[in-house]
Design a protein around this motif. Structure first.
Motif, PDB file in Angstrom:
ATOM      1  N   TYR A  18       0.849  -1.195   0.000  1.00 52.73           N
ATOM      2  CA  TYR A  18       0.000   0.000   0.000  1.00 52.73           C
ATOM      3  C   TYR A  18       0.882   1.241   0.000  1.00 52.73           C
ATOM      4  O   TYR A  18       2.094   1.163   0.208  1.00 52.73           O
ATOM      5  CB  TYR A  18      -0.901   0.019   1.231  1.00 52.73           C
ATOM      6  CG  TYR A  18      -0.123  -0.004   2.527  1.00 52.73           C
ATOM      7  CD1 TYR A  18       0.344   1.169   3.096  1.00 52.73           C
ATOM      8  CD2 TYR A  18       0.179  -1.200   3.158  1.00 52.73           C
ATOM      9  CE1 TYR A  18       1.089   1.149   4.261  1.00 52.73           C
ATOM     10  CE2 TYR A  18       0.917  -1.225   4.325  1.00 52.73           C
ATOM     11  CZ  TYR A  18       1.367  -0.041   4.870  1.00 52.73           C
ATOM     12  OH  TYR A  18       2.108  -0.072   6.018  1.00 52.73           O
ATOM     13  N   GLU A  19       0.260   2.391  -0.236  1.00 53.54           N
ATOM     14  CA  GLU A  19       0.951   3.672  -0.169  1.00 53.54           C
ATOM     15  C   GLU A  19       0.149   4.586   0.742  1.00 53.54           C
ATOM     16  O   GLU A  19      -1.022   4.864   0.472  1.00 53.54           O
ATOM     17  CB  GLU A  19       1.079   4.301  -1.555  1.00 53.54           C
ATOM     18  CG  GLU A  19       1.780   5.636  -1.551  1.00 53.54           C
ATOM     19  CD  GLU A  19       1.932   6.223  -2.942  1.00 53.54           C
ATOM     20  OE1 GLU A  19       2.386   7.372  -3.029  1.00 53.54           O
ATOM     21  OE2 GLU A  19       1.597   5.551  -3.931  1.00 53.54           O
ATOM     22  N   TYR A  21      -1.351   7.787   2.110  1.00 53.23           N
ATOM     23  CA  TYR A  21      -1.603   9.083   1.482  1.00 53.23           C
ATOM     24  C   TYR A  21      -2.403  10.032   2.357  1.00 53.23           C
ATOM     25  O   TYR A  21      -2.596  11.197   1.985  1.00 53.23           O
ATOM     26  CB  TYR A  21      -2.284   8.918   0.123  1.00 53.23           C
ATOM     27  CG  TYR A  21      -3.643   8.265   0.196  1.00 53.23           C
ATOM     28  CD1 TYR A  21      -4.790   9.023   0.383  1.00 53.23           C
ATOM     29  CD2 TYR A  21      -3.779   6.893   0.064  1.00 53.23           C
ATOM     30  CE1 TYR A  21      -6.037   8.431   0.442  1.00 53.23           C
ATOM     31  CE2 TYR A  21      -5.011   6.286   0.127  1.00 53.23           C
ATOM     32  CZ  TYR A  21      -6.139   7.065   0.301  1.00 53.23           C
ATOM     33  OH  TYR A  21      -7.374   6.474   0.382  1.00 53.23           O
ATOM     34  N   GLY A  46       3.161  10.599  -7.105  1.00 51.10           N
ATOM     35  CA  GLY A  46       2.778   9.357  -6.451  1.00 51.10           C
ATOM     36  C   GLY A  46       3.159   8.136  -7.260  1.00 51.10           C
ATOM     37  O   GLY A  46       3.122   8.144  -8.486  1.00 51.10           O
ATOM     38  N   SER A  47       3.538   7.076  -6.572  1.00 55.68           N
ATOM     39  CA  SER A  47       3.943   5.862  -7.273  1.00 55.68           C
ATOM     40  C   SER A  47       2.770   5.247  -8.028  1.00 55.68           C
ATOM     41  O   SER A  47       2.963   4.553  -9.012  1.00 55.68           O
ATOM     42  CB  SER A  47       4.544   4.860  -6.289  1.00 55.68           C
ATOM     43  OG  SER A  47       3.605   4.509  -5.295  1.00 55.68           O
ATOM     44  N   GLY A  53       6.775   8.144  -5.667  1.00 49.49           N
ATOM     45  CA  GLY A  53       6.095   8.149  -4.377  1.00 49.49           C
ATOM     46  C   GLY A  53       6.459   9.318  -3.495  1.00 49.49           C
ATOM     47  O   GLY A  53       6.108   9.353  -2.337  1.00 49.49           O
TER      48      GLY A  53
END
Length: 80
Positions: A18-19, A21, A46-47, A53
């Protein structure tokens, strides 16, 4: 859950599934407090959009919005 979902810690040195945010921050007591939000601009780099990212982070606090450094997130989010 389906077997294909990663449950548990990621492999050492591997990518996260996950990223992060956004972070919702509450300050004060349970009876009286204030909420603010720390939000990453995914359109910046953002990736998920093919970037690295390193999108910019912003603090949204009522009518005030200001850019914050990623290195300051822990202090803002956890008071540490």
């Amino acid at each position: 859950p389906p077997d294909s979902l990663p449950i548990g810690p990621p492999e050492a040195g591997g990518p996260l599934p996950y990223e992060l945010y956004a972070v919702l921050v509450h300050s004060g007591s349970p009876q009286h407090g204030h909420f603010s939000a720390l939000i990453k601009d995914l359109d910046a780099a953002g990736s998920a959009n093919g970037g690295d990212g390193s999108g910019e982070w912003h603090e949204y606090n009522d009518a005030c919005v200001k850019e914050i450094k990623e290195s300051g997130l822990k202090r803002k989010a956890f008071g540490g």
